[in-house]
Enzyme design. Structure first.
Site, short mmCIF file in Angstrom:
data_model
loop_
_atom_site.label_atom_id
_atom_site.label_comp_id
_atom_site.label_asym_id
_atom_site.label_seq_id
_atom_site.Cartn_x
_atom_site.Cartn_y
_atom_site.Cartn_z
CD GLU A 209 17.82 -7.07 -29.93
OE1 GLU A 209 18.89 -6.19 -30.45
OE2 GLU A 209 18.06 -7.75 -28.87
CD GLU B 206 24.16 -9.41 -28.19
OE1 GLU B 206 23.13 -8.60 -29.09
OE2 GLU B 206 25.21 -8.86 -27.80
#
Length: 524
Positions: free
Chosen positions: A401, A299
């Site tokens: 995910e 991220e």
């Protein structure tokens, strides 16, 4: 048309689908559009009579005047009821940049405006060319998915049956069974799977890939400086290994300050650099060759804990140390809101591409693109447009995910999950899919496939149905006049049994990717 362009061009390419329904007509043409060249909506397209649930793909070329570069958003204003983002592009003044996006409406509209604006809303002269708006019915979209699956995820095979002299055997009975699948489709697991035989059986009956939810993150493996705890991931690894399940390593670092171990936050730059190197070495050496992938720095389009403290090249160093420590692992960037939404300016597809290119230009051996896939209501045409753009990098793309936000009821979650999984599986550039559905007694991160007693929830039914659909059930039949039996099968490993007269023969073969028919000869 999966055509997509990452490079800025000296001149725009022709419009896709010949412009689709954006025809140069006058305002009286009900299917045409008119452009407005004044005020904020410059340039803009007025489009009439858009339908509910039609898949609209939008594309065009964009150039700026008076500013070297800016993030430009294409927005749709349906019937004056607010606006929504339908695509973004990092545009420049010295060349034309390609914007690709799309949308689906919840209700039909009479008059909609598509317009472009600087993402930060500051006024700017924007020029567009070769714009296209192409509608597809849900049936057409689904047919295209099925067609791609047939070409990319399946292959024709012919079993030839012959006797020891090479004479073909007519009328032999052939039975084919798939024993494993090529395409990795898996789920996150947590320590809750340890010692839970029922959960373990449930998992390996379905999935051929796994990722640990939190157990490898730095705060789990080193809760205090020098206190290394690998017992739990070791046991989880033993479980997946004993069932021949491939496993992703998630993650080495996470740029989010809130996910950084407390003891790391106060370190001086020198101590942090040393702690970071120890972290990579201890993790990668211990598990060298065990994890197929590593998410190296999670991220980093949204957060910058390490880069702020260690400098802009921190991530480059992470990649190079990780590469040396485990040369066989595929190293990934992993990010959210790249495909999930058009509204996150931090993680537009162009921002992701730019970061990937920067890292590679700096020498990072970056071999995989991770898309988290934490969806609210999915925008499938937009999702495909982003995948098309990322695909031009020729790197494996993984959904790492996937889940659907739990603000939706169970039935709606199931509908949205099916849309996302079908689009992901059907896209030729996608190499694997992981669900973010590690099971906990008190519920999952956003989405559980089953309750704690392993009874399917609606999303679990969707997953089971698709797993069933994307495998070759048992196929059987007699050999024809040429001693051959043909079938179309999903890529993976197979066992074939041939019976002729009193003789029986069993053999194995694999269907790997390829355009031509795979020929297998069984001698009986």
């Amino acid at each position: 048309a999966r055509c997509s362009y990452l490079e800025c061009r000296g001149r725009p390419e022709p419009a896709q689908y010949n412009g689709g329904i954006l025809k140069y007509g006058n305002g009286d043409d009900p299917n045409g559009y008119k452009t407005t060249e004044t005020g904020v909506l410059s340039p803009a397209f007025v489009v009439y009579n858009l339908n509910k649930s039609t898949m609209y793909t939008f594309s065009g070329w964009v150039k700026l005047e008076g500013s070297p570069s800016a993030l430009i958003t294409a927005r749709l204003a349906p019937d004056n009821s607010g606006t929504r983002c339908i695509g973004t592009v990092l545009a420049r003044s010295d060349c034309w940049a390609f914007l690709k996006g799309g949308f689906v409406l919840d209700w039909p509209t009479q008059t909609s405006v598509i317009f472009f604006q600087n993402a930060d809303r500051t006024p700017m002269k924007i020029t567009t060319a070769s714009a296209s708006l192409q509608p597809f019915t849900t049936e057409q979209w689904s047919m295209h998915q099925k067609d791609t699956i047939r070409k990319r995820r399946k292959r024709m095979a012919t079993i030839h049956v012959a006797d020891p002299h090479g004479t073909r055997v007519v009328g032999a009975s052939v039975s084919v069974q798939q024993t494993s699948k090529d395409f990795p489709l898996g789920s996150a697991i947590a320590s809750t799977i340890l010692g839970n035989d029922a959960y373990q059986k449930w998992f390996v009956d379905r999935f051929n890939a796994a990722v640990f939810e939190d157990e490898l993150k730095w705060y789990s493996t080193e809760p205090a400086s020098g206190l290394l705890r690998f017992d739990v991931p070791d046991q989880m690894l033993a479980f997946v290994r004993s069932h021949r399940v491939m496993v992703r390593g998630h993650n080495i670092f996470w740029e989010n300050q809130d996910a950084t171990p407390r003891w790391v936050k106060g370190l001086s730059p020198d101590d942090l650099r040393s702690a970071v190197n120890t972290r990579i070495q201890s993790l990668m050496t211990r598990y060298r060759g065990e994890f197929a992938h590593w998410d190296v720095n999670n991220e980093m389009l949204h957060f910058n804990f390490y880069e702020q403290r260690l400098g802009a090249n921190a991530t480059m160093e992470f990649f190079s140390v990780a590469q040396d420590a485990d040369p066989l692992a595929t190293l990934f960037m992993n990010e959210y809101n790249v495909v999930e939404t058009c509204d996150d300016a931090s993680s537009t597809v162009d921002a992701y591409v730019a970061r990937l290119k920067d890292l590679r230009a700096g020498g990072a051996v970056l071999e995989g693109i991770g898309l988290e896939g934490h969806f609210s209501k999915p925008n499938i045409p937009y999702m495909r447009a982003v995948l098309d753009k990322l695909a031009t990098l020729n790197l494996p793309i993984w959904f790492t995910e996937i889940d659907i936000n739990n603000k939706f009821d169970a039935q709606t979650q199931a509908v949205y999950l099916e849309q996302v999984l079908r689009e992901a599986y059907a896209h030729p550039a996608v190499s694997g899919v992981m669900l973010w559905t590690a099971l906990h007694e008190g519920g999952c991160y956003q989405m559980c496939l089953t309750d704690w007693n392993l009874k399917n929830l609606p999303v679990g039914d969707v997953v089971d149905r698709l797993l069933q659909e994307w495998q070759t059930g048992q196929v059987a039949g007699p050999t024809d006049a040429h001693g051959a039996y043909s079938f179309s099968g999903y890529l993976g490993e197979y066992v074939v049994t041939v019976n002729a007269g009193n003789s029986s023969k069993q053999s194995t073969f694999s269907l790997s990717p390829g355009d031509e028919t795979r020929h297998i000869t069984v001698q009986i």
